[in-house]
Design a protein around this motif. Structure first.
Motif, mmCIF file in Angstrom:
data_model
loop_
_atom_site.group_PDB
_atom_site.id
_atom_site.type_symbol
_atom_site.label_atom_id
_atom_site.label_comp_id
_atom_site.label_asym_id
_atom_site.label_seq_id
_atom_site.Cartn_x
_atom_site.Cartn_y
_atom_site.Cartn_z
ATOM 1 N N GLN A 188 12.843 -5.650 6.499
ATOM 2 C CA GLN A 188 11.805 -6.198 5.632
ATOM 3 C C GLN A 188 10.446 -5.674 6.065
ATOM 4 O OE1 GLN A 188 12.094 -10.475 5.427
ATOM 5 N NE2 GLN A 188 14.307 -10.441 5.180
ATOM 6 N N ILE A 189 9.510 -5.652 5.124
ATOM 7 C CA ILE A 189 8.139 -5.248 5.415
ATOM 8 C C ILE A 189 7.311 -6.514 5.592
ATOM 9 C CG2 ILE A 189 6.122 -3.972 4.618
ATOM 10 C CD1 ILE A 189 7.979 -2.294 2.877
ATOM 11 N N ARG A 190 6.777 -6.716 6.763
ATOM 12 C CA ARG A 190 5.972 -7.895 7.052
ATOM 13 C C ARG A 190 4.499 -7.628 6.758
ATOM 14 N NH1 ARG A 190 9.993 -11.600 7.270
ATOM 15 N NH2 ARG A 190 11.567 -11.064 8.847
ATOM 16 N N ARG A 191 3.767 -8.700 6.551
ATOM 17 C CA ARG A 191 2.324 -8.597 6.301
ATOM 18 C C ARG A 191 1.628 -7.810 7.416
ATOM 19 N NH1 ARG A 191 -1.980 -11.533 3.835
ATOM 20 N NH2 ARG A 191 -0.540 -13.062 2.943
ATOM 21 N N GLY A 192 2.022 -8.072 8.665
ATOM 22 C CA GLY A 192 1.376 -7.400 9.786
ATOM 23 C C GLY A 192 1.525 -5.894 9.738
ATOM 24 N N ALA A 193 2.698 -5.409 9.285
ATOM 25 C CA ALA A 193 2.914 -3.964 9.183
ATOM 26 C C ALA A 193 2.008 -3.355 8.122
ATOM 27 C CB ALA A 193 4.372 -3.676 8.870
ATOM 28 N N LEU A 194 1.833 -4.053 7.007
ATOM 29 C CA LEU A 194 0.926 -3.576 5.962
ATOM 30 C C LEU A 194 -0.517 -3.558 6.461
ATOM 31 C CD1 LEU A 194 2.354 -5.501 2.859
ATOM 32 C CD2 LEU A 194 2.685 -3.087 3.403
ATOM 33 N N ALA A 195 -0.915 -4.646 7.108
ATOM 34 C CA ALA A 195 -2.299 -4.763 7.588
ATOM 35 C C ALA A 195 -2.623 -3.704 8.623
ATOM 36 C CB ALA A 195 -2.530 -6.157 8.164
ATOM 37 N N SER A 196 -1.646 -3.340 9.450
ATOM 38 C CA SER A 196 -1.881 -2.369 10.524
ATOM 39 C C SER A 196 -1.728 -0.925 10.069
ATOM 40 C CB SER A 196 -0.909 -2.640 11.679
ATOM 41 O OG SER A 196 -1.078 -3.936 12.192
ATOM 42 N N SER A 197 -1.370 -0.719 8.800
ATOM 43 C CA SER A 197 -1.106 0.632 8.298
ATOM 44 C C SER A 197 -2.085 1.036 7.200
ATOM 45 C CB SER A 197 0.337 0.718 7.776
ATOM 46 O OG SER A 197 1.261 0.353 8.768
ATOM 47 N N GLN A 198 -3.310 0.548 7.278
ATOM 48 C CA GLN A 198 -4.326 0.870 6.280
ATOM 49 C C GLN A 198 -5.131 2.102 6.676
ATOM 50 O OE1 GLN A 198 -4.848 -1.206 3.221
ATOM 51 N NE2 GLN A 198 -2.765 -1.499 4.020
ATOM 52 N N PHE A 199 -5.466 2.909 5.678
ATOM 53 C CA PHE A 199 -6.401 4.004 5.907
ATOM 54 C C PHE A 199 -7.768 3.435 6.267
ATOM 55 C CE2 PHE A 199 -3.602 6.494 2.937
ATOM 56 C CZ PHE A 199 -3.338 7.556 3.797
ATOM 57 N N PRO A 200 -8.606 4.188 6.973
ATOM 58 C CA PRO A 200 -10.001 3.765 7.115
ATOM 59 C C PRO A 200 -10.676 3.783 5.744
ATOM 60 C CG PRO A 200 -9.690 5.985 7.960
ATOM 61 C CD PRO A 200 -8.317 5.441 7.685
ATOM 62 N N ALA A 201 -11.754 3.029 5.593
ATOM 63 C CA ALA A 201 -12.439 2.936 4.296
ATOM 64 C C ALA A 201 -12.882 4.300 3.790
ATOM 65 C CB ALA A 201 -13.626 1.988 4.399
ATOM 66 N N ALA A 202 -13.202 5.215 4.703
ATOM 67 C CA ALA A 202 -13.582 6.580 4.333
ATOM 68 C C ALA A 202 -12.894 7.552 5.280
ATOM 69 C CB ALA A 202 -15.089 6.753 4.389
ATOM 70 N N LEU A 203 -12.377 8.644 4.750
ATOM 71 C CA LEU A 203 -11.743 9.683 5.561
ATOM 72 C C LEU A 203 -12.036 11.034 4.938
ATOM 73 C CD1 LEU A 203 -7.921 9.731 4.839
ATOM 74 C CD2 LEU A 203 -9.405 8.074 3.743
ATOM 75 N N ARG A 204 -11.732 12.104 5.657
ATOM 76 C CA ARG A 204 -12.025 13.452 5.167
ATOM 77 C C ARG A 204 -10.742 14.237 4.971
ATOM 78 N NH1 ARG A 204 -17.331 14.758 5.233
ATOM 79 N NH2 ARG A 204 -18.734 13.445 6.473
ATOM 80 N N ASP A 205 -10.739 15.083 3.929
ATOM 81 C CA ASP A 205 -9.584 15.939 3.690
ATOM 82 C C ASP A 205 -9.740 17.240 4.474
ATOM 83 O OD1 ASP A 205 -11.361 17.540 2.264
ATOM 84 O OD2 ASP A 205 -10.621 16.934 0.303
ATOM 85 N N ALA A 206 -8.794 18.161 4.280
ATOM 86 C CA ALA A 206 -8.794 19.398 5.053
ATOM 87 C C ALA A 206 -10.016 20.264 4.779
ATOM 88 C CB ALA A 206 -7.512 20.182 4.750
ATOM 89 N N GLU A 207 -10.657 20.066 3.639
ATOM 90 C CA GLU A 207 -11.842 20.839 3.295
ATOM 91 C C GLU A 207 -13.130 20.120 3.643
ATOM 92 O OE1 GLU A 207 -11.499 21.884 -0.802
ATOM 93 O OE2 GLU A 207 -9.608 22.973 -0.544
ATOM 94 N N GLY A 208 -13.010 18.984 4.342
ATOM 95 C CA GLY A 208 -14.190 18.262 4.778
ATOM 96 C C GLY A 208 -14.796 17.334 3.743
#
Length: 218
Positions: A188-208
């Motif tokens: 099963q997927i628990r709430r904690g696994a979802l909460a701990s697997s979030q992207f940061p609010a902003a990130l950069r791709d390979a082209e910056g």
């Protein structure tokens, strides 16, 4: 020291969204699927993650849904997740009203609806799973879904000795047809696994270029 066993993870995007992210945990839509796979299988090395989905079309009450999806896909493309696209269509059909009503002739009244349908993703998932398993790409294979249409390919692979896991998107209320699939485990997927697997609010791709979480997402 023996190397850790490997697992391939196959994600039914529509099932994951409907089962967990639409209503139960909408605050976790900005989900890093590679990180989630690693948390679901901490004792295994994740050999690959495949995400089966389809590009959404604008809706009258949500014209930005496709744009938000594309932003999310860009975030996923900063990881090793492979996005496998199906098609998304609207079909028209007449369905009875609920509760049922009868017309003057005693017939059940119906209404014309436009139903969204995802096409091809289940077939694509089954195809990738079978080919990968027969080519021995990993020691085990895990499906994140609740779609019982995937039971037959699982049965075929189980009969050939493949190590298979269902990761339920419906907790203990998973489709019981999977009990006949020859699975090694059901997780099963628990709430904690979802909460701990979030992207940061902003990130950069390979082209910056900066990718930002959609502002309407919690």
């Amino acid at each position: 020291m023996n190397p850790r066993k490997t697992v391939m993870v196959y994600i039914d995007g529509f099932s994951l969204y409907k089962g967990m992210l639409q209503r139960s945990f909408p605050e976790y839509k900005w989900l890093d699927l590679e990180a989630l796979a690693a948390r679901l299988f901490p004792r295994r090395s994740v050999a690959g993650v495949k995400f089966f989905t389809a590009p959404l079309k604008p809706l009258t009450n949500d014209p930005g849904v496709g744009q938000r999806q594309q932003v999310y896909w860009r975030a996923l493309q900063t990881t090793r997740v492979e996005i496998v696209e199906g098609k998304f269509n609207f079909s028209k059909q007449y369905l009875p009203l609920h509760p049922e009503e009868l017309d003057e002739a005693g017939r059940v009244r119906t209404v014309l609806i436009k139903r969204p349908e995802e096409k091809g993703s289940d077939v694509a998932l089954a195809s990738h799973l079978i080919v990968d398993a027969l080519e021995n790409r990993a020691d085990s294979y895990a499906l994140i879904t609740n779609d019982s249409d995937l039971v037959p390919p699982l049965q075929l692979l189980s009969a050939r000795g493949k190590d298979l896991t269902l990761v339920s998107v419906a907790n203990e209320k998973y489709n019981k047809a999977f009990d006949t699939a020859g699975l090694q485990t059901i997780r099963q997927i628990r709430r904690g696994a979802l909460a701990s697997s979030q992207f940061p609010a902003a990130l950069r791709d390979a082209e910056g270029r900066t990718i930002r979480k959609p502002p309407t997402w919690p």
